[in-house]
Design a protein around this motif. Sequence first.
Motif, PDB file in Angstrom:
ATOM      1  N   GLU A 372      -9.174 -17.258   5.855  1.00 10.52           N
ATOM      2  CA  GLU A 372      -7.736 -17.411   6.089  1.00 10.52           C
ATOM      3  C   GLU A 372      -6.931 -16.711   4.998  1.00 10.52           C
ATOM      4  N   GLU A 373      -7.420 -16.818   3.726  1.00 12.25           N
ATOM      5  CA  GLU A 373      -6.726 -16.156   2.624  1.00 12.25           C
ATOM      6  C   GLU A 373      -6.800 -14.642   2.778  1.00 12.25           C
ATOM      7  N   GLU A 374      -7.947 -14.130   3.209  1.00 12.41           N
ATOM      8  CA  GLU A 374      -8.107 -12.688   3.399  1.00 12.41           C
ATOM      9  C   GLU A 374      -7.193 -12.176   4.513  1.00 12.41           C
ATOM     10  N   GLU A 375      -7.126 -12.950   5.603  1.00 10.44           N
ATOM     11  CA  GLU A 375      -6.253 -12.559   6.708  1.00 10.44           C
ATOM     12  C   GLU A 375      -4.790 -12.583   6.280  1.00 10.44           C
ATOM     13  N   LYS A 376      -4.457 -13.570   5.463  1.00 11.93           N
ATOM     14  CA  LYS A 376      -3.083 -13.664   4.960  1.00 11.93           C
ATOM     15  C   LYS A 376      -2.747 -12.473   4.068  1.00 11.93           C
ATOM     16  N   LYS A 377      -3.748 -12.050   3.247  1.00 13.58           N
ATOM     17  CA  LYS A 377      -3.555 -10.905   2.362  1.00 13.58           C
ATOM     18  C   LYS A 377      -3.383  -9.608   3.165  1.00 13.58           C
ATOM     19  N   ASP A 378      -4.225  -9.456   4.199  1.00  9.12           N
ATOM     20  CA  ASP A 378      -4.135  -8.261   5.056  1.00  9.12           C
ATOM     21  C   ASP A 378      -2.799  -8.195   5.771  1.00  9.12           C
ATOM     22  N   ASP A 379      -2.315  -9.334   6.233  1.00 12.49           N
ATOM     23  CA  ASP A 379      -1.010  -9.370   6.910  1.00 12.49           C
ATOM     24  C   ASP A 379       0.097  -8.947   5.956  1.00 12.49           C
ATOM     25  N   GLY A 380      -0.011  -9.340   4.695  1.00 17.70           N
ATOM     26  CA  GLY A 380       1.001  -8.974   3.702  1.00 17.70           C
ATOM     27  C   GLY A 380       1.028  -7.496   3.426  1.00 17.70           C
ATOM     28  N   GLU A 385       3.516  -1.913   4.247  1.00 14.54           N
ATOM     29  CA  GLU A 385       3.430  -0.565   4.790  1.00 14.54           C
ATOM     30  C   GLU A 385       4.545  -0.303   5.787  1.00 14.54           C
ATOM     31  N   GLU A 386       4.864  -1.297   6.608  1.00 13.23           N
ATOM     32  CA  GLU A 386       5.933  -1.130   7.596  1.00 13.23           C
ATOM     33  C   GLU A 386       7.291  -0.957   6.920  1.00 13.23           C
ATOM     34  N   GLU A 387       7.509  -1.733   5.848  1.00 13.64           N
ATOM     35  CA  GLU A 387       8.774  -1.628   5.128  1.00 13.64           C
ATOM     36  C   GLU A 387       8.922  -0.250   4.496  1.00 13.64           C
ATOM     37  N   GLY A 388       7.811   0.260   3.959  1.00 14.05           N
ATOM     38  CA  GLY A 388       7.846   1.596   3.361  1.00 14.05           C
ATOM     39  C   GLY A 388       8.146   2.676   4.380  1.00 14.05           C
ATOM     40  N   ALA A 389       7.645   2.551   5.587  1.00 16.85           N
ATOM     41  CA  ALA A 389       7.868   3.548   6.641  1.00 16.85           C
ATOM     42  C   ALA A 389       9.317   3.587   7.059  1.00 16.85           C
TER      43      ALA A 389
END
Length: 405
Positions: A372-380, A385-389
Amino acid sequence: DGDKWEDRWVHSTFKGAEAGKFKLTAGKFYGDAEKDKGIQTSTDARFYHASAKFESFSNEGKTLVLQFTVKHEQSIDCGGGYIKLFPKDTDQKKLHGDSLYYVMFGPDICGPATKKVHVIFGYKGKNLLTKKDIRCKDDEFSHLYTLIVNPDNTYEVKIDNEKVESGSLEDDWDFLAPKKINDPEAKKPSDWDFLAPKKINDPEAKKPSDWDDRKKIDDPEDSKPEDWEKPEHIPDPDAEKPEDWDDEVDGEWEPPMIDNPEYKGEWKPKQIDNPAYKGEWVHPQIDNPDYEADDNLYRYTDVGAVGFDLWQVKSGTIFDNILVTDDADYAKKVGEETWGATKDAEKKMKSDQDEQEKKEREAAEAEKKAKEEEEKKDDGEEEDEEEGAVSGPNSSCFTMMDVVF
């Protein structure tokens, strides 16, 4: 002897589709994988009727011992764990709950209220329950149950080779009519003062002349305040005073009350023994003409089968080490060599299983949390990346905004 048990034991077909089958197993935990194999109830919410015959015998003049082990490894919440002795002519294929039996013995559990050891004897067409409350074991481990019936009409119940109850058959079961009954000719005397109190007022006692019943008296030190004479009402300035108007609207003044130092409470005459009191009337007893002594309450002349007649909501009970003998010492020795030899190892295996299950459960929870922590990290990271685009100078969105504005 493995599956050969099925050659000796017969399943009843009386209940049809409602009947469950026993299976041979040592269960989920045990002290010895082979020695601890017994017959186990296998299906929830089923009747279990199975029996095994042996050469019939009479216990006249001898001790009768019935012993077996029970393991409720399923943490039973409602179901029987008792065994029965049957007469030699029992129809095994038609065995059911109303089949004639001589002895029913063993634990019965149903919810938190019923956790008892049944000791029931068949006598002259009736099944007699013990008057005593004998508590059974209610854990998941194997326990040794032993019933000893002696030719002097005494008995003993043991659990795990320790005595938990004993006494007289005649005293602890209703085998016989009572020795004494109320005398039908006796009547309570008409002058029997049962309802009269044990104590009555002393007819010679008189209230003292100086006895003061008053709880409150006027305070002799108190006096009416000088400003007491204030009217409760004042005249209406817009109204005319009637000719019969009374200015003393406060009424007669009364001083405040204090406790009376002379007060002794309500006077009551002292108590004496009631000469008419005779106590509760006890009905005289006489010998019961219907009472017949029986020195053979313990005796059965044609014991020929042992078996189970059970209902279990939650299956999984294992029965083993069944013994019918006339030697209590031998039964104790067998119990020590069977149940006694493997009980500690059984508990250790269960403890090890519980510990392993705990570790596996904790590991699974830790793995789930890490995932769950890894998935949360990946989502972040994806959000970053979306904000940078969107805000980058070379993005198509930024170019279009420039064009529009």
